[in-house]
Structures are given as structure tokens and as C-alpha cells.
Design a protein around this motif. Structure first.
Motif, PDB file in Angstrom:
ATOM      1  N   ILE A   7     -82.891   6.004 -86.447  1.00 36.92           N
ATOM      2  CA  ILE A   7     -83.655   6.633 -87.522  1.00 36.92           C
ATOM      3  C   ILE A   7     -83.209   8.089 -87.634  1.00 36.92           C
ATOM      4  CG2 ILE A   7     -85.952   7.358 -88.289  1.00 36.92           C
ATOM      5  CD1 ILE A   7     -87.061   4.873 -86.850  1.00 36.92           C
ATOM      6  N   LYS A   8     -82.894   8.517 -88.859  1.00 36.41           N
ATOM      7  CA  LYS A   8     -82.409   9.885 -89.103  1.00 36.41           C
ATOM      8  C   LYS A   8     -83.283  10.560 -90.145  1.00 36.41           C
ATOM      9  CE  LYS A   8     -78.606   9.147 -86.686  1.00 36.41           C
ATOM     10  NZ  LYS A   8     -78.550   9.502 -85.333  1.00 36.41           N
ATOM     11  N   THR A   9     -83.181  11.877 -90.193  1.00 31.58           N
ATOM     12  CA  THR A   9     -83.844  12.626 -91.253  1.00 31.58           C
ATOM     13  C   THR A   9     -82.786  13.418 -92.011  1.00 31.58           C
ATOM     14  OG1 THR A   9     -84.299  14.507 -89.800  1.00 31.58           O
ATOM     15  CG2 THR A   9     -86.025  12.847 -90.010  1.00 31.58           C
ATOM     16  N   ILE A  10     -83.093  13.699 -93.271  1.00 32.23           N
ATOM     17  CA  ILE A  10     -82.195  14.473 -94.114  1.00 32.23           C
ATOM     18  C   ILE A  10     -83.055  15.354 -95.008  1.00 32.23           C
ATOM     19  CG2 ILE A  10     -82.061  12.682 -95.893  1.00 32.23           C
ATOM     20  CD1 ILE A  10     -79.101  13.507 -96.290  1.00 32.23           C
ATOM     21  N   GLU A  11     -82.567  16.554 -95.276  1.00 28.87           N
ATOM     22  CA  GLU A  11     -83.275  17.459 -96.170  1.00 28.87           C
ATOM     23  C   GLU A  11     -82.608  17.414 -97.534  1.00 28.87           C
ATOM     24  OE1 GLU A  11     -83.444  21.335 -94.338  1.00 28.87           O
ATOM     25  OE2 GLU A  11     -85.332  20.792 -93.360  1.00 28.87           O
ATOM     26  N   LEU A  12     -83.422  17.153 -98.542  1.00 30.40           N
ATOM     27  CA  LEU A  12     -82.941  17.056 -99.910  1.00 30.40           C
ATOM     28  C   LEU A  12     -83.876  17.839-100.820  1.00 30.40           C
ATOM     29  CD1 LEU A  12     -82.413  13.174 -99.975  1.00 30.40           C
ATOM     30  CD2 LEU A  12     -80.646  14.893 -99.586  1.00 30.40           C
ATOM     31  N   GLY A  13     -83.353  18.334-101.909  1.00 25.21           N
ATOM     32  CA  GLY A  13     -84.193  18.991-102.900  1.00 25.21           C
ATOM     33  C   GLY A  13     -83.397  19.946-103.759  1.00 25.21           C
ATOM     34  N   ILE A  14     -83.867  20.142-104.976  1.00 26.51           N
ATOM     35  CA  ILE A  14     -83.230  21.061-105.907  1.00 26.51           C
ATOM     36  C   ILE A  14     -83.866  22.445-105.770  1.00 26.51           C
ATOM     37  CG2 ILE A  14     -82.788  21.572-108.357  1.00 26.51           C
ATOM     38  CD1 ILE A  14     -81.208  19.169-107.391  1.00 26.51           C
ATOM     39  N   GLU A  15     -85.159  22.541-106.003  1.00 23.90           N
ATOM     40  CA  GLU A  15     -85.845  23.829-105.938  1.00 23.90           C
ATOM     41  C   GLU A  15     -86.335  24.132-104.534  1.00 23.90           C
ATOM     42  OE1 GLU A  15     -88.858  23.907-108.940  1.00 23.90           O
ATOM     43  OE2 GLU A  15     -87.411  23.458-110.528  1.00 23.90           O
ATOM     44  N   HIS A  18     -87.051  19.116 -98.987  1.00 25.09           N
ATOM     45  CA  HIS A  18     -88.042  18.229 -98.382  1.00 25.09           C
ATOM     46  C   HIS A  18     -87.314  17.365 -97.361  1.00 25.09           C
ATOM     47  CE1 HIS A  18     -91.008  19.255-101.453  1.00 25.09           C
ATOM     48  NE2 HIS A  18     -90.008  19.157-102.333  1.00 25.09           N
ATOM     49  N   THR A  19     -88.006  17.023 -96.287  1.00 24.40           N
ATOM     50  CA  THR A  19     -87.415  16.185 -95.251  1.00 24.40           C
ATOM     51  C   THR A  19     -87.768  14.736 -95.517  1.00 24.40           C
ATOM     52  OG1 THR A  19     -87.594  17.992 -93.660  1.00 24.40           O
ATOM     53  CG2 THR A  19     -87.285  15.781 -92.766  1.00 24.40           C
ATOM     54  N   TYR A  20     -86.732  13.888 -95.494  1.00 30.27           N
ATOM     55  CA  TYR A  20     -86.913  12.456 -95.718  1.00 30.27           C
ATOM     56  C   TYR A  20     -86.423  11.697 -94.493  1.00 30.27           C
ATOM     57  CZ  TYR A  20     -87.608  13.844-100.532  1.00 30.27           C
ATOM     58  OH  TYR A  20     -88.097  14.434-101.663  1.00 30.27           O
ATOM     59  N   MET A  87     -84.506  10.711-107.606  1.00 29.93           N
ATOM     60  CA  MET A  87     -83.156  11.080-108.011  1.00 29.93           C
ATOM     61  C   MET A  87     -83.145  12.414-108.763  1.00 29.93           C
ATOM     62  SD  MET A  87     -81.360   8.875-106.567  1.00 29.93           S
ATOM     63  CE  MET A  87     -79.784   9.377-107.199  1.00 29.93           C
ATOM     64  N   SER A  88     -84.243  12.749-109.411  1.00 28.69           N
ATOM     65  CA  SER A  88     -84.312  14.011-110.151  1.00 28.69           C
ATOM     66  C   SER A  88     -84.411  15.218-109.219  1.00 28.69           C
ATOM     67  CB  SER A  88     -85.508  13.999-111.111  1.00 28.69           C
ATOM     68  OG  SER A  88     -86.709  13.830-110.374  1.00 28.69           O
ATOM     69  N   ASP A  89     -84.603  14.986-107.930  1.00 32.96           N
ATOM     70  CA  ASP A  89     -84.738  16.070-106.956  1.00 32.96           C
ATOM     71  C   ASP A  89     -83.546  16.115-105.994  1.00 32.96           C
ATOM     72  OD1 ASP A  89     -86.147  18.297-106.063  1.00 32.96           O
ATOM     73  OD2 ASP A  89     -87.122  17.163-104.464  1.00 32.96           O
ATOM     74  N   GLN A  94     -75.867  16.500-102.273  1.00 30.93           N
ATOM     75  CA  GLN A  94     -76.879  15.878-101.421  1.00 30.93           C
ATOM     76  C   GLN A  94     -76.822  14.364-101.539  1.00 30.93           C
ATOM     77  OE1 GLN A  94     -80.446  17.698-102.910  1.00 30.93           O
ATOM     78  NE2 GLN A  94     -80.205  19.537-101.652  1.00 30.93           N
ATOM     79  N   PHE A  95     -76.550  13.884-102.738  1.00 29.68           N
ATOM     80  CA  PHE A  95     -76.446  12.445-102.961  1.00 29.68           C
ATOM     81  C   PHE A  95     -75.320  11.851-102.126  1.00 29.68           C
ATOM     82  CE2 PHE A  95     -74.764   8.886-105.586  1.00 29.68           C
ATOM     83  CZ  PHE A  95     -75.858   8.046-105.472  1.00 29.68           C
ATOM     84  N   THR A  96     -74.158  12.502-102.113  1.00 31.21           N
ATOM     85  CA  THR A  96     -73.043  11.987-101.318  1.00 31.21           C
ATOM     86  C   THR A  96     -73.340  12.086 -99.831  1.00 31.21           C
ATOM     87  OG1 THR A  96     -71.864  14.093-101.492  1.00 31.21           O
ATOM     88  CG2 THR A  96     -71.261  12.382-103.065  1.00 31.21           C
TER      89      THR A  96
END
Length: 141
Positions: A7-15, A18-20, A87-89, A94-96
Motif C-alpha cells: 500500500i502506497k500514498t501519493i500527493e496529488l492536487g492542482i491548488e 491531498h494525500t491519496y 481527474m480535475s484535481d 501527477q497523472f503519469t
């Protein structure tokens, strides 16, 4: 009982980031995803067989079409609904990163392990083929 170490976490976001939490695929989901990847490879090989100058553009567009068609399904496989990125965030980079994380978590180790297993099986059944020289019948005098 401990958590699955895959199990891993990744931080994604535009503005704001957030940790997912990203979970490994089940074997059934890996097979579904592998079928999708195989379909992409087949489409791309059909494109690359053509000798058209727009080959690279067509390959990239094909990959993006497949990703657009399947990314929500893949995200459902690897995240929980309460903690699923929109997907809008997510930006392209980050997607790649997310796709690479999913691939590495689920396929990189499996491929290495499968190659090792194939090597072990090959060692159990050594080749008994005769060399071309020894398989020829020798003339008798």
C-alpha cells in the motif's frame, strides 16, 4: 495485524496537495488491466506497422484515448471511494506519476518473479537436444 506493505500514498492536487492511498490490484483486477494493456499494445502495433509520418502522433493519441476510457475504472480498482482523486484535481505530470506507481506496485515485481520462476522451471528440465554435429549419422567403413 499489519497493513499490506504494498500500500502506497501519493500527493496529488492542482491548488492544494491531498494525500491519496493507493492499494495493490487483486489478481482478478490485474488480469483485467493486463487485458486492457494488451489491447493497447495490439492497437499500437497495428499503427506502427504502417509507414505513415504521423505514426508517433497516432500512437500517443491512441494511448490517451485508452487512458481516458479506462482511468476511472483503474482508480476504482486501486482506491477507496472516500479517498479517490478527481481527474480535475490532477495535472499531467501527477497523472503519469500515478500511473507509474500503479504499474510498479502491481507489475514490476511480478514480472521479475515470473522471470525467476521460468528460469527455475527451465533448470528442472534441461535441454536434451543433440548438437547438429552429433545428430548427423557417421559413415561406416
Amino acid at each position: 495485524m499489519g497493513l499490506n506493505p504494498k500500500i502506497k500514498t501519493i500527493e496529488l492536487g492542482i491548488e492544494e496537495l491531498h494525500t491519496y492511498t493507493i492499494y495493490p490490484l487483486s489478481m482478478a483486477d490485474e488480469f483485467k488491466l493486463f487485458d486492457t494493456i494488451s489491447d493497447v499494445a495490439e492497437k499500437i502495433s497495428g499503427i506502427t506497422d504502417d509507414s505513415d509520418d504521423s505514426e508517433t502522433t497516432t500512437v500517443v493519441l491512441t494511448i490517451f484515448d485508452v487512458l481516458k476510457e479506462n482511468i476511472s475504472t483503474v482508480l476504482q480498482m486501486v482506491t477507496k471511494e472516500a479517498n479517490r482523486p478527481e481527474m480535475s484535481d490532477i495535472d499531467n505530470e501527477q497523472f503519469t506519476e500515478l500511473l507509474e506507481l500503479i504499474f510498479d506496485m502491481n507489475f514490476t515485481g511480478s514480472v521479475k518473479n515470473f522471470q525467476s520462476l521460468v528460469g527455475k522451471v527451465k533448470n528442472m528440465f534441461p535441454q536434451t537436444r543433440q548438437s547438429a554435429q552429433s545428430s548427423k549419422t557417421q559413415p561406416t567403413e
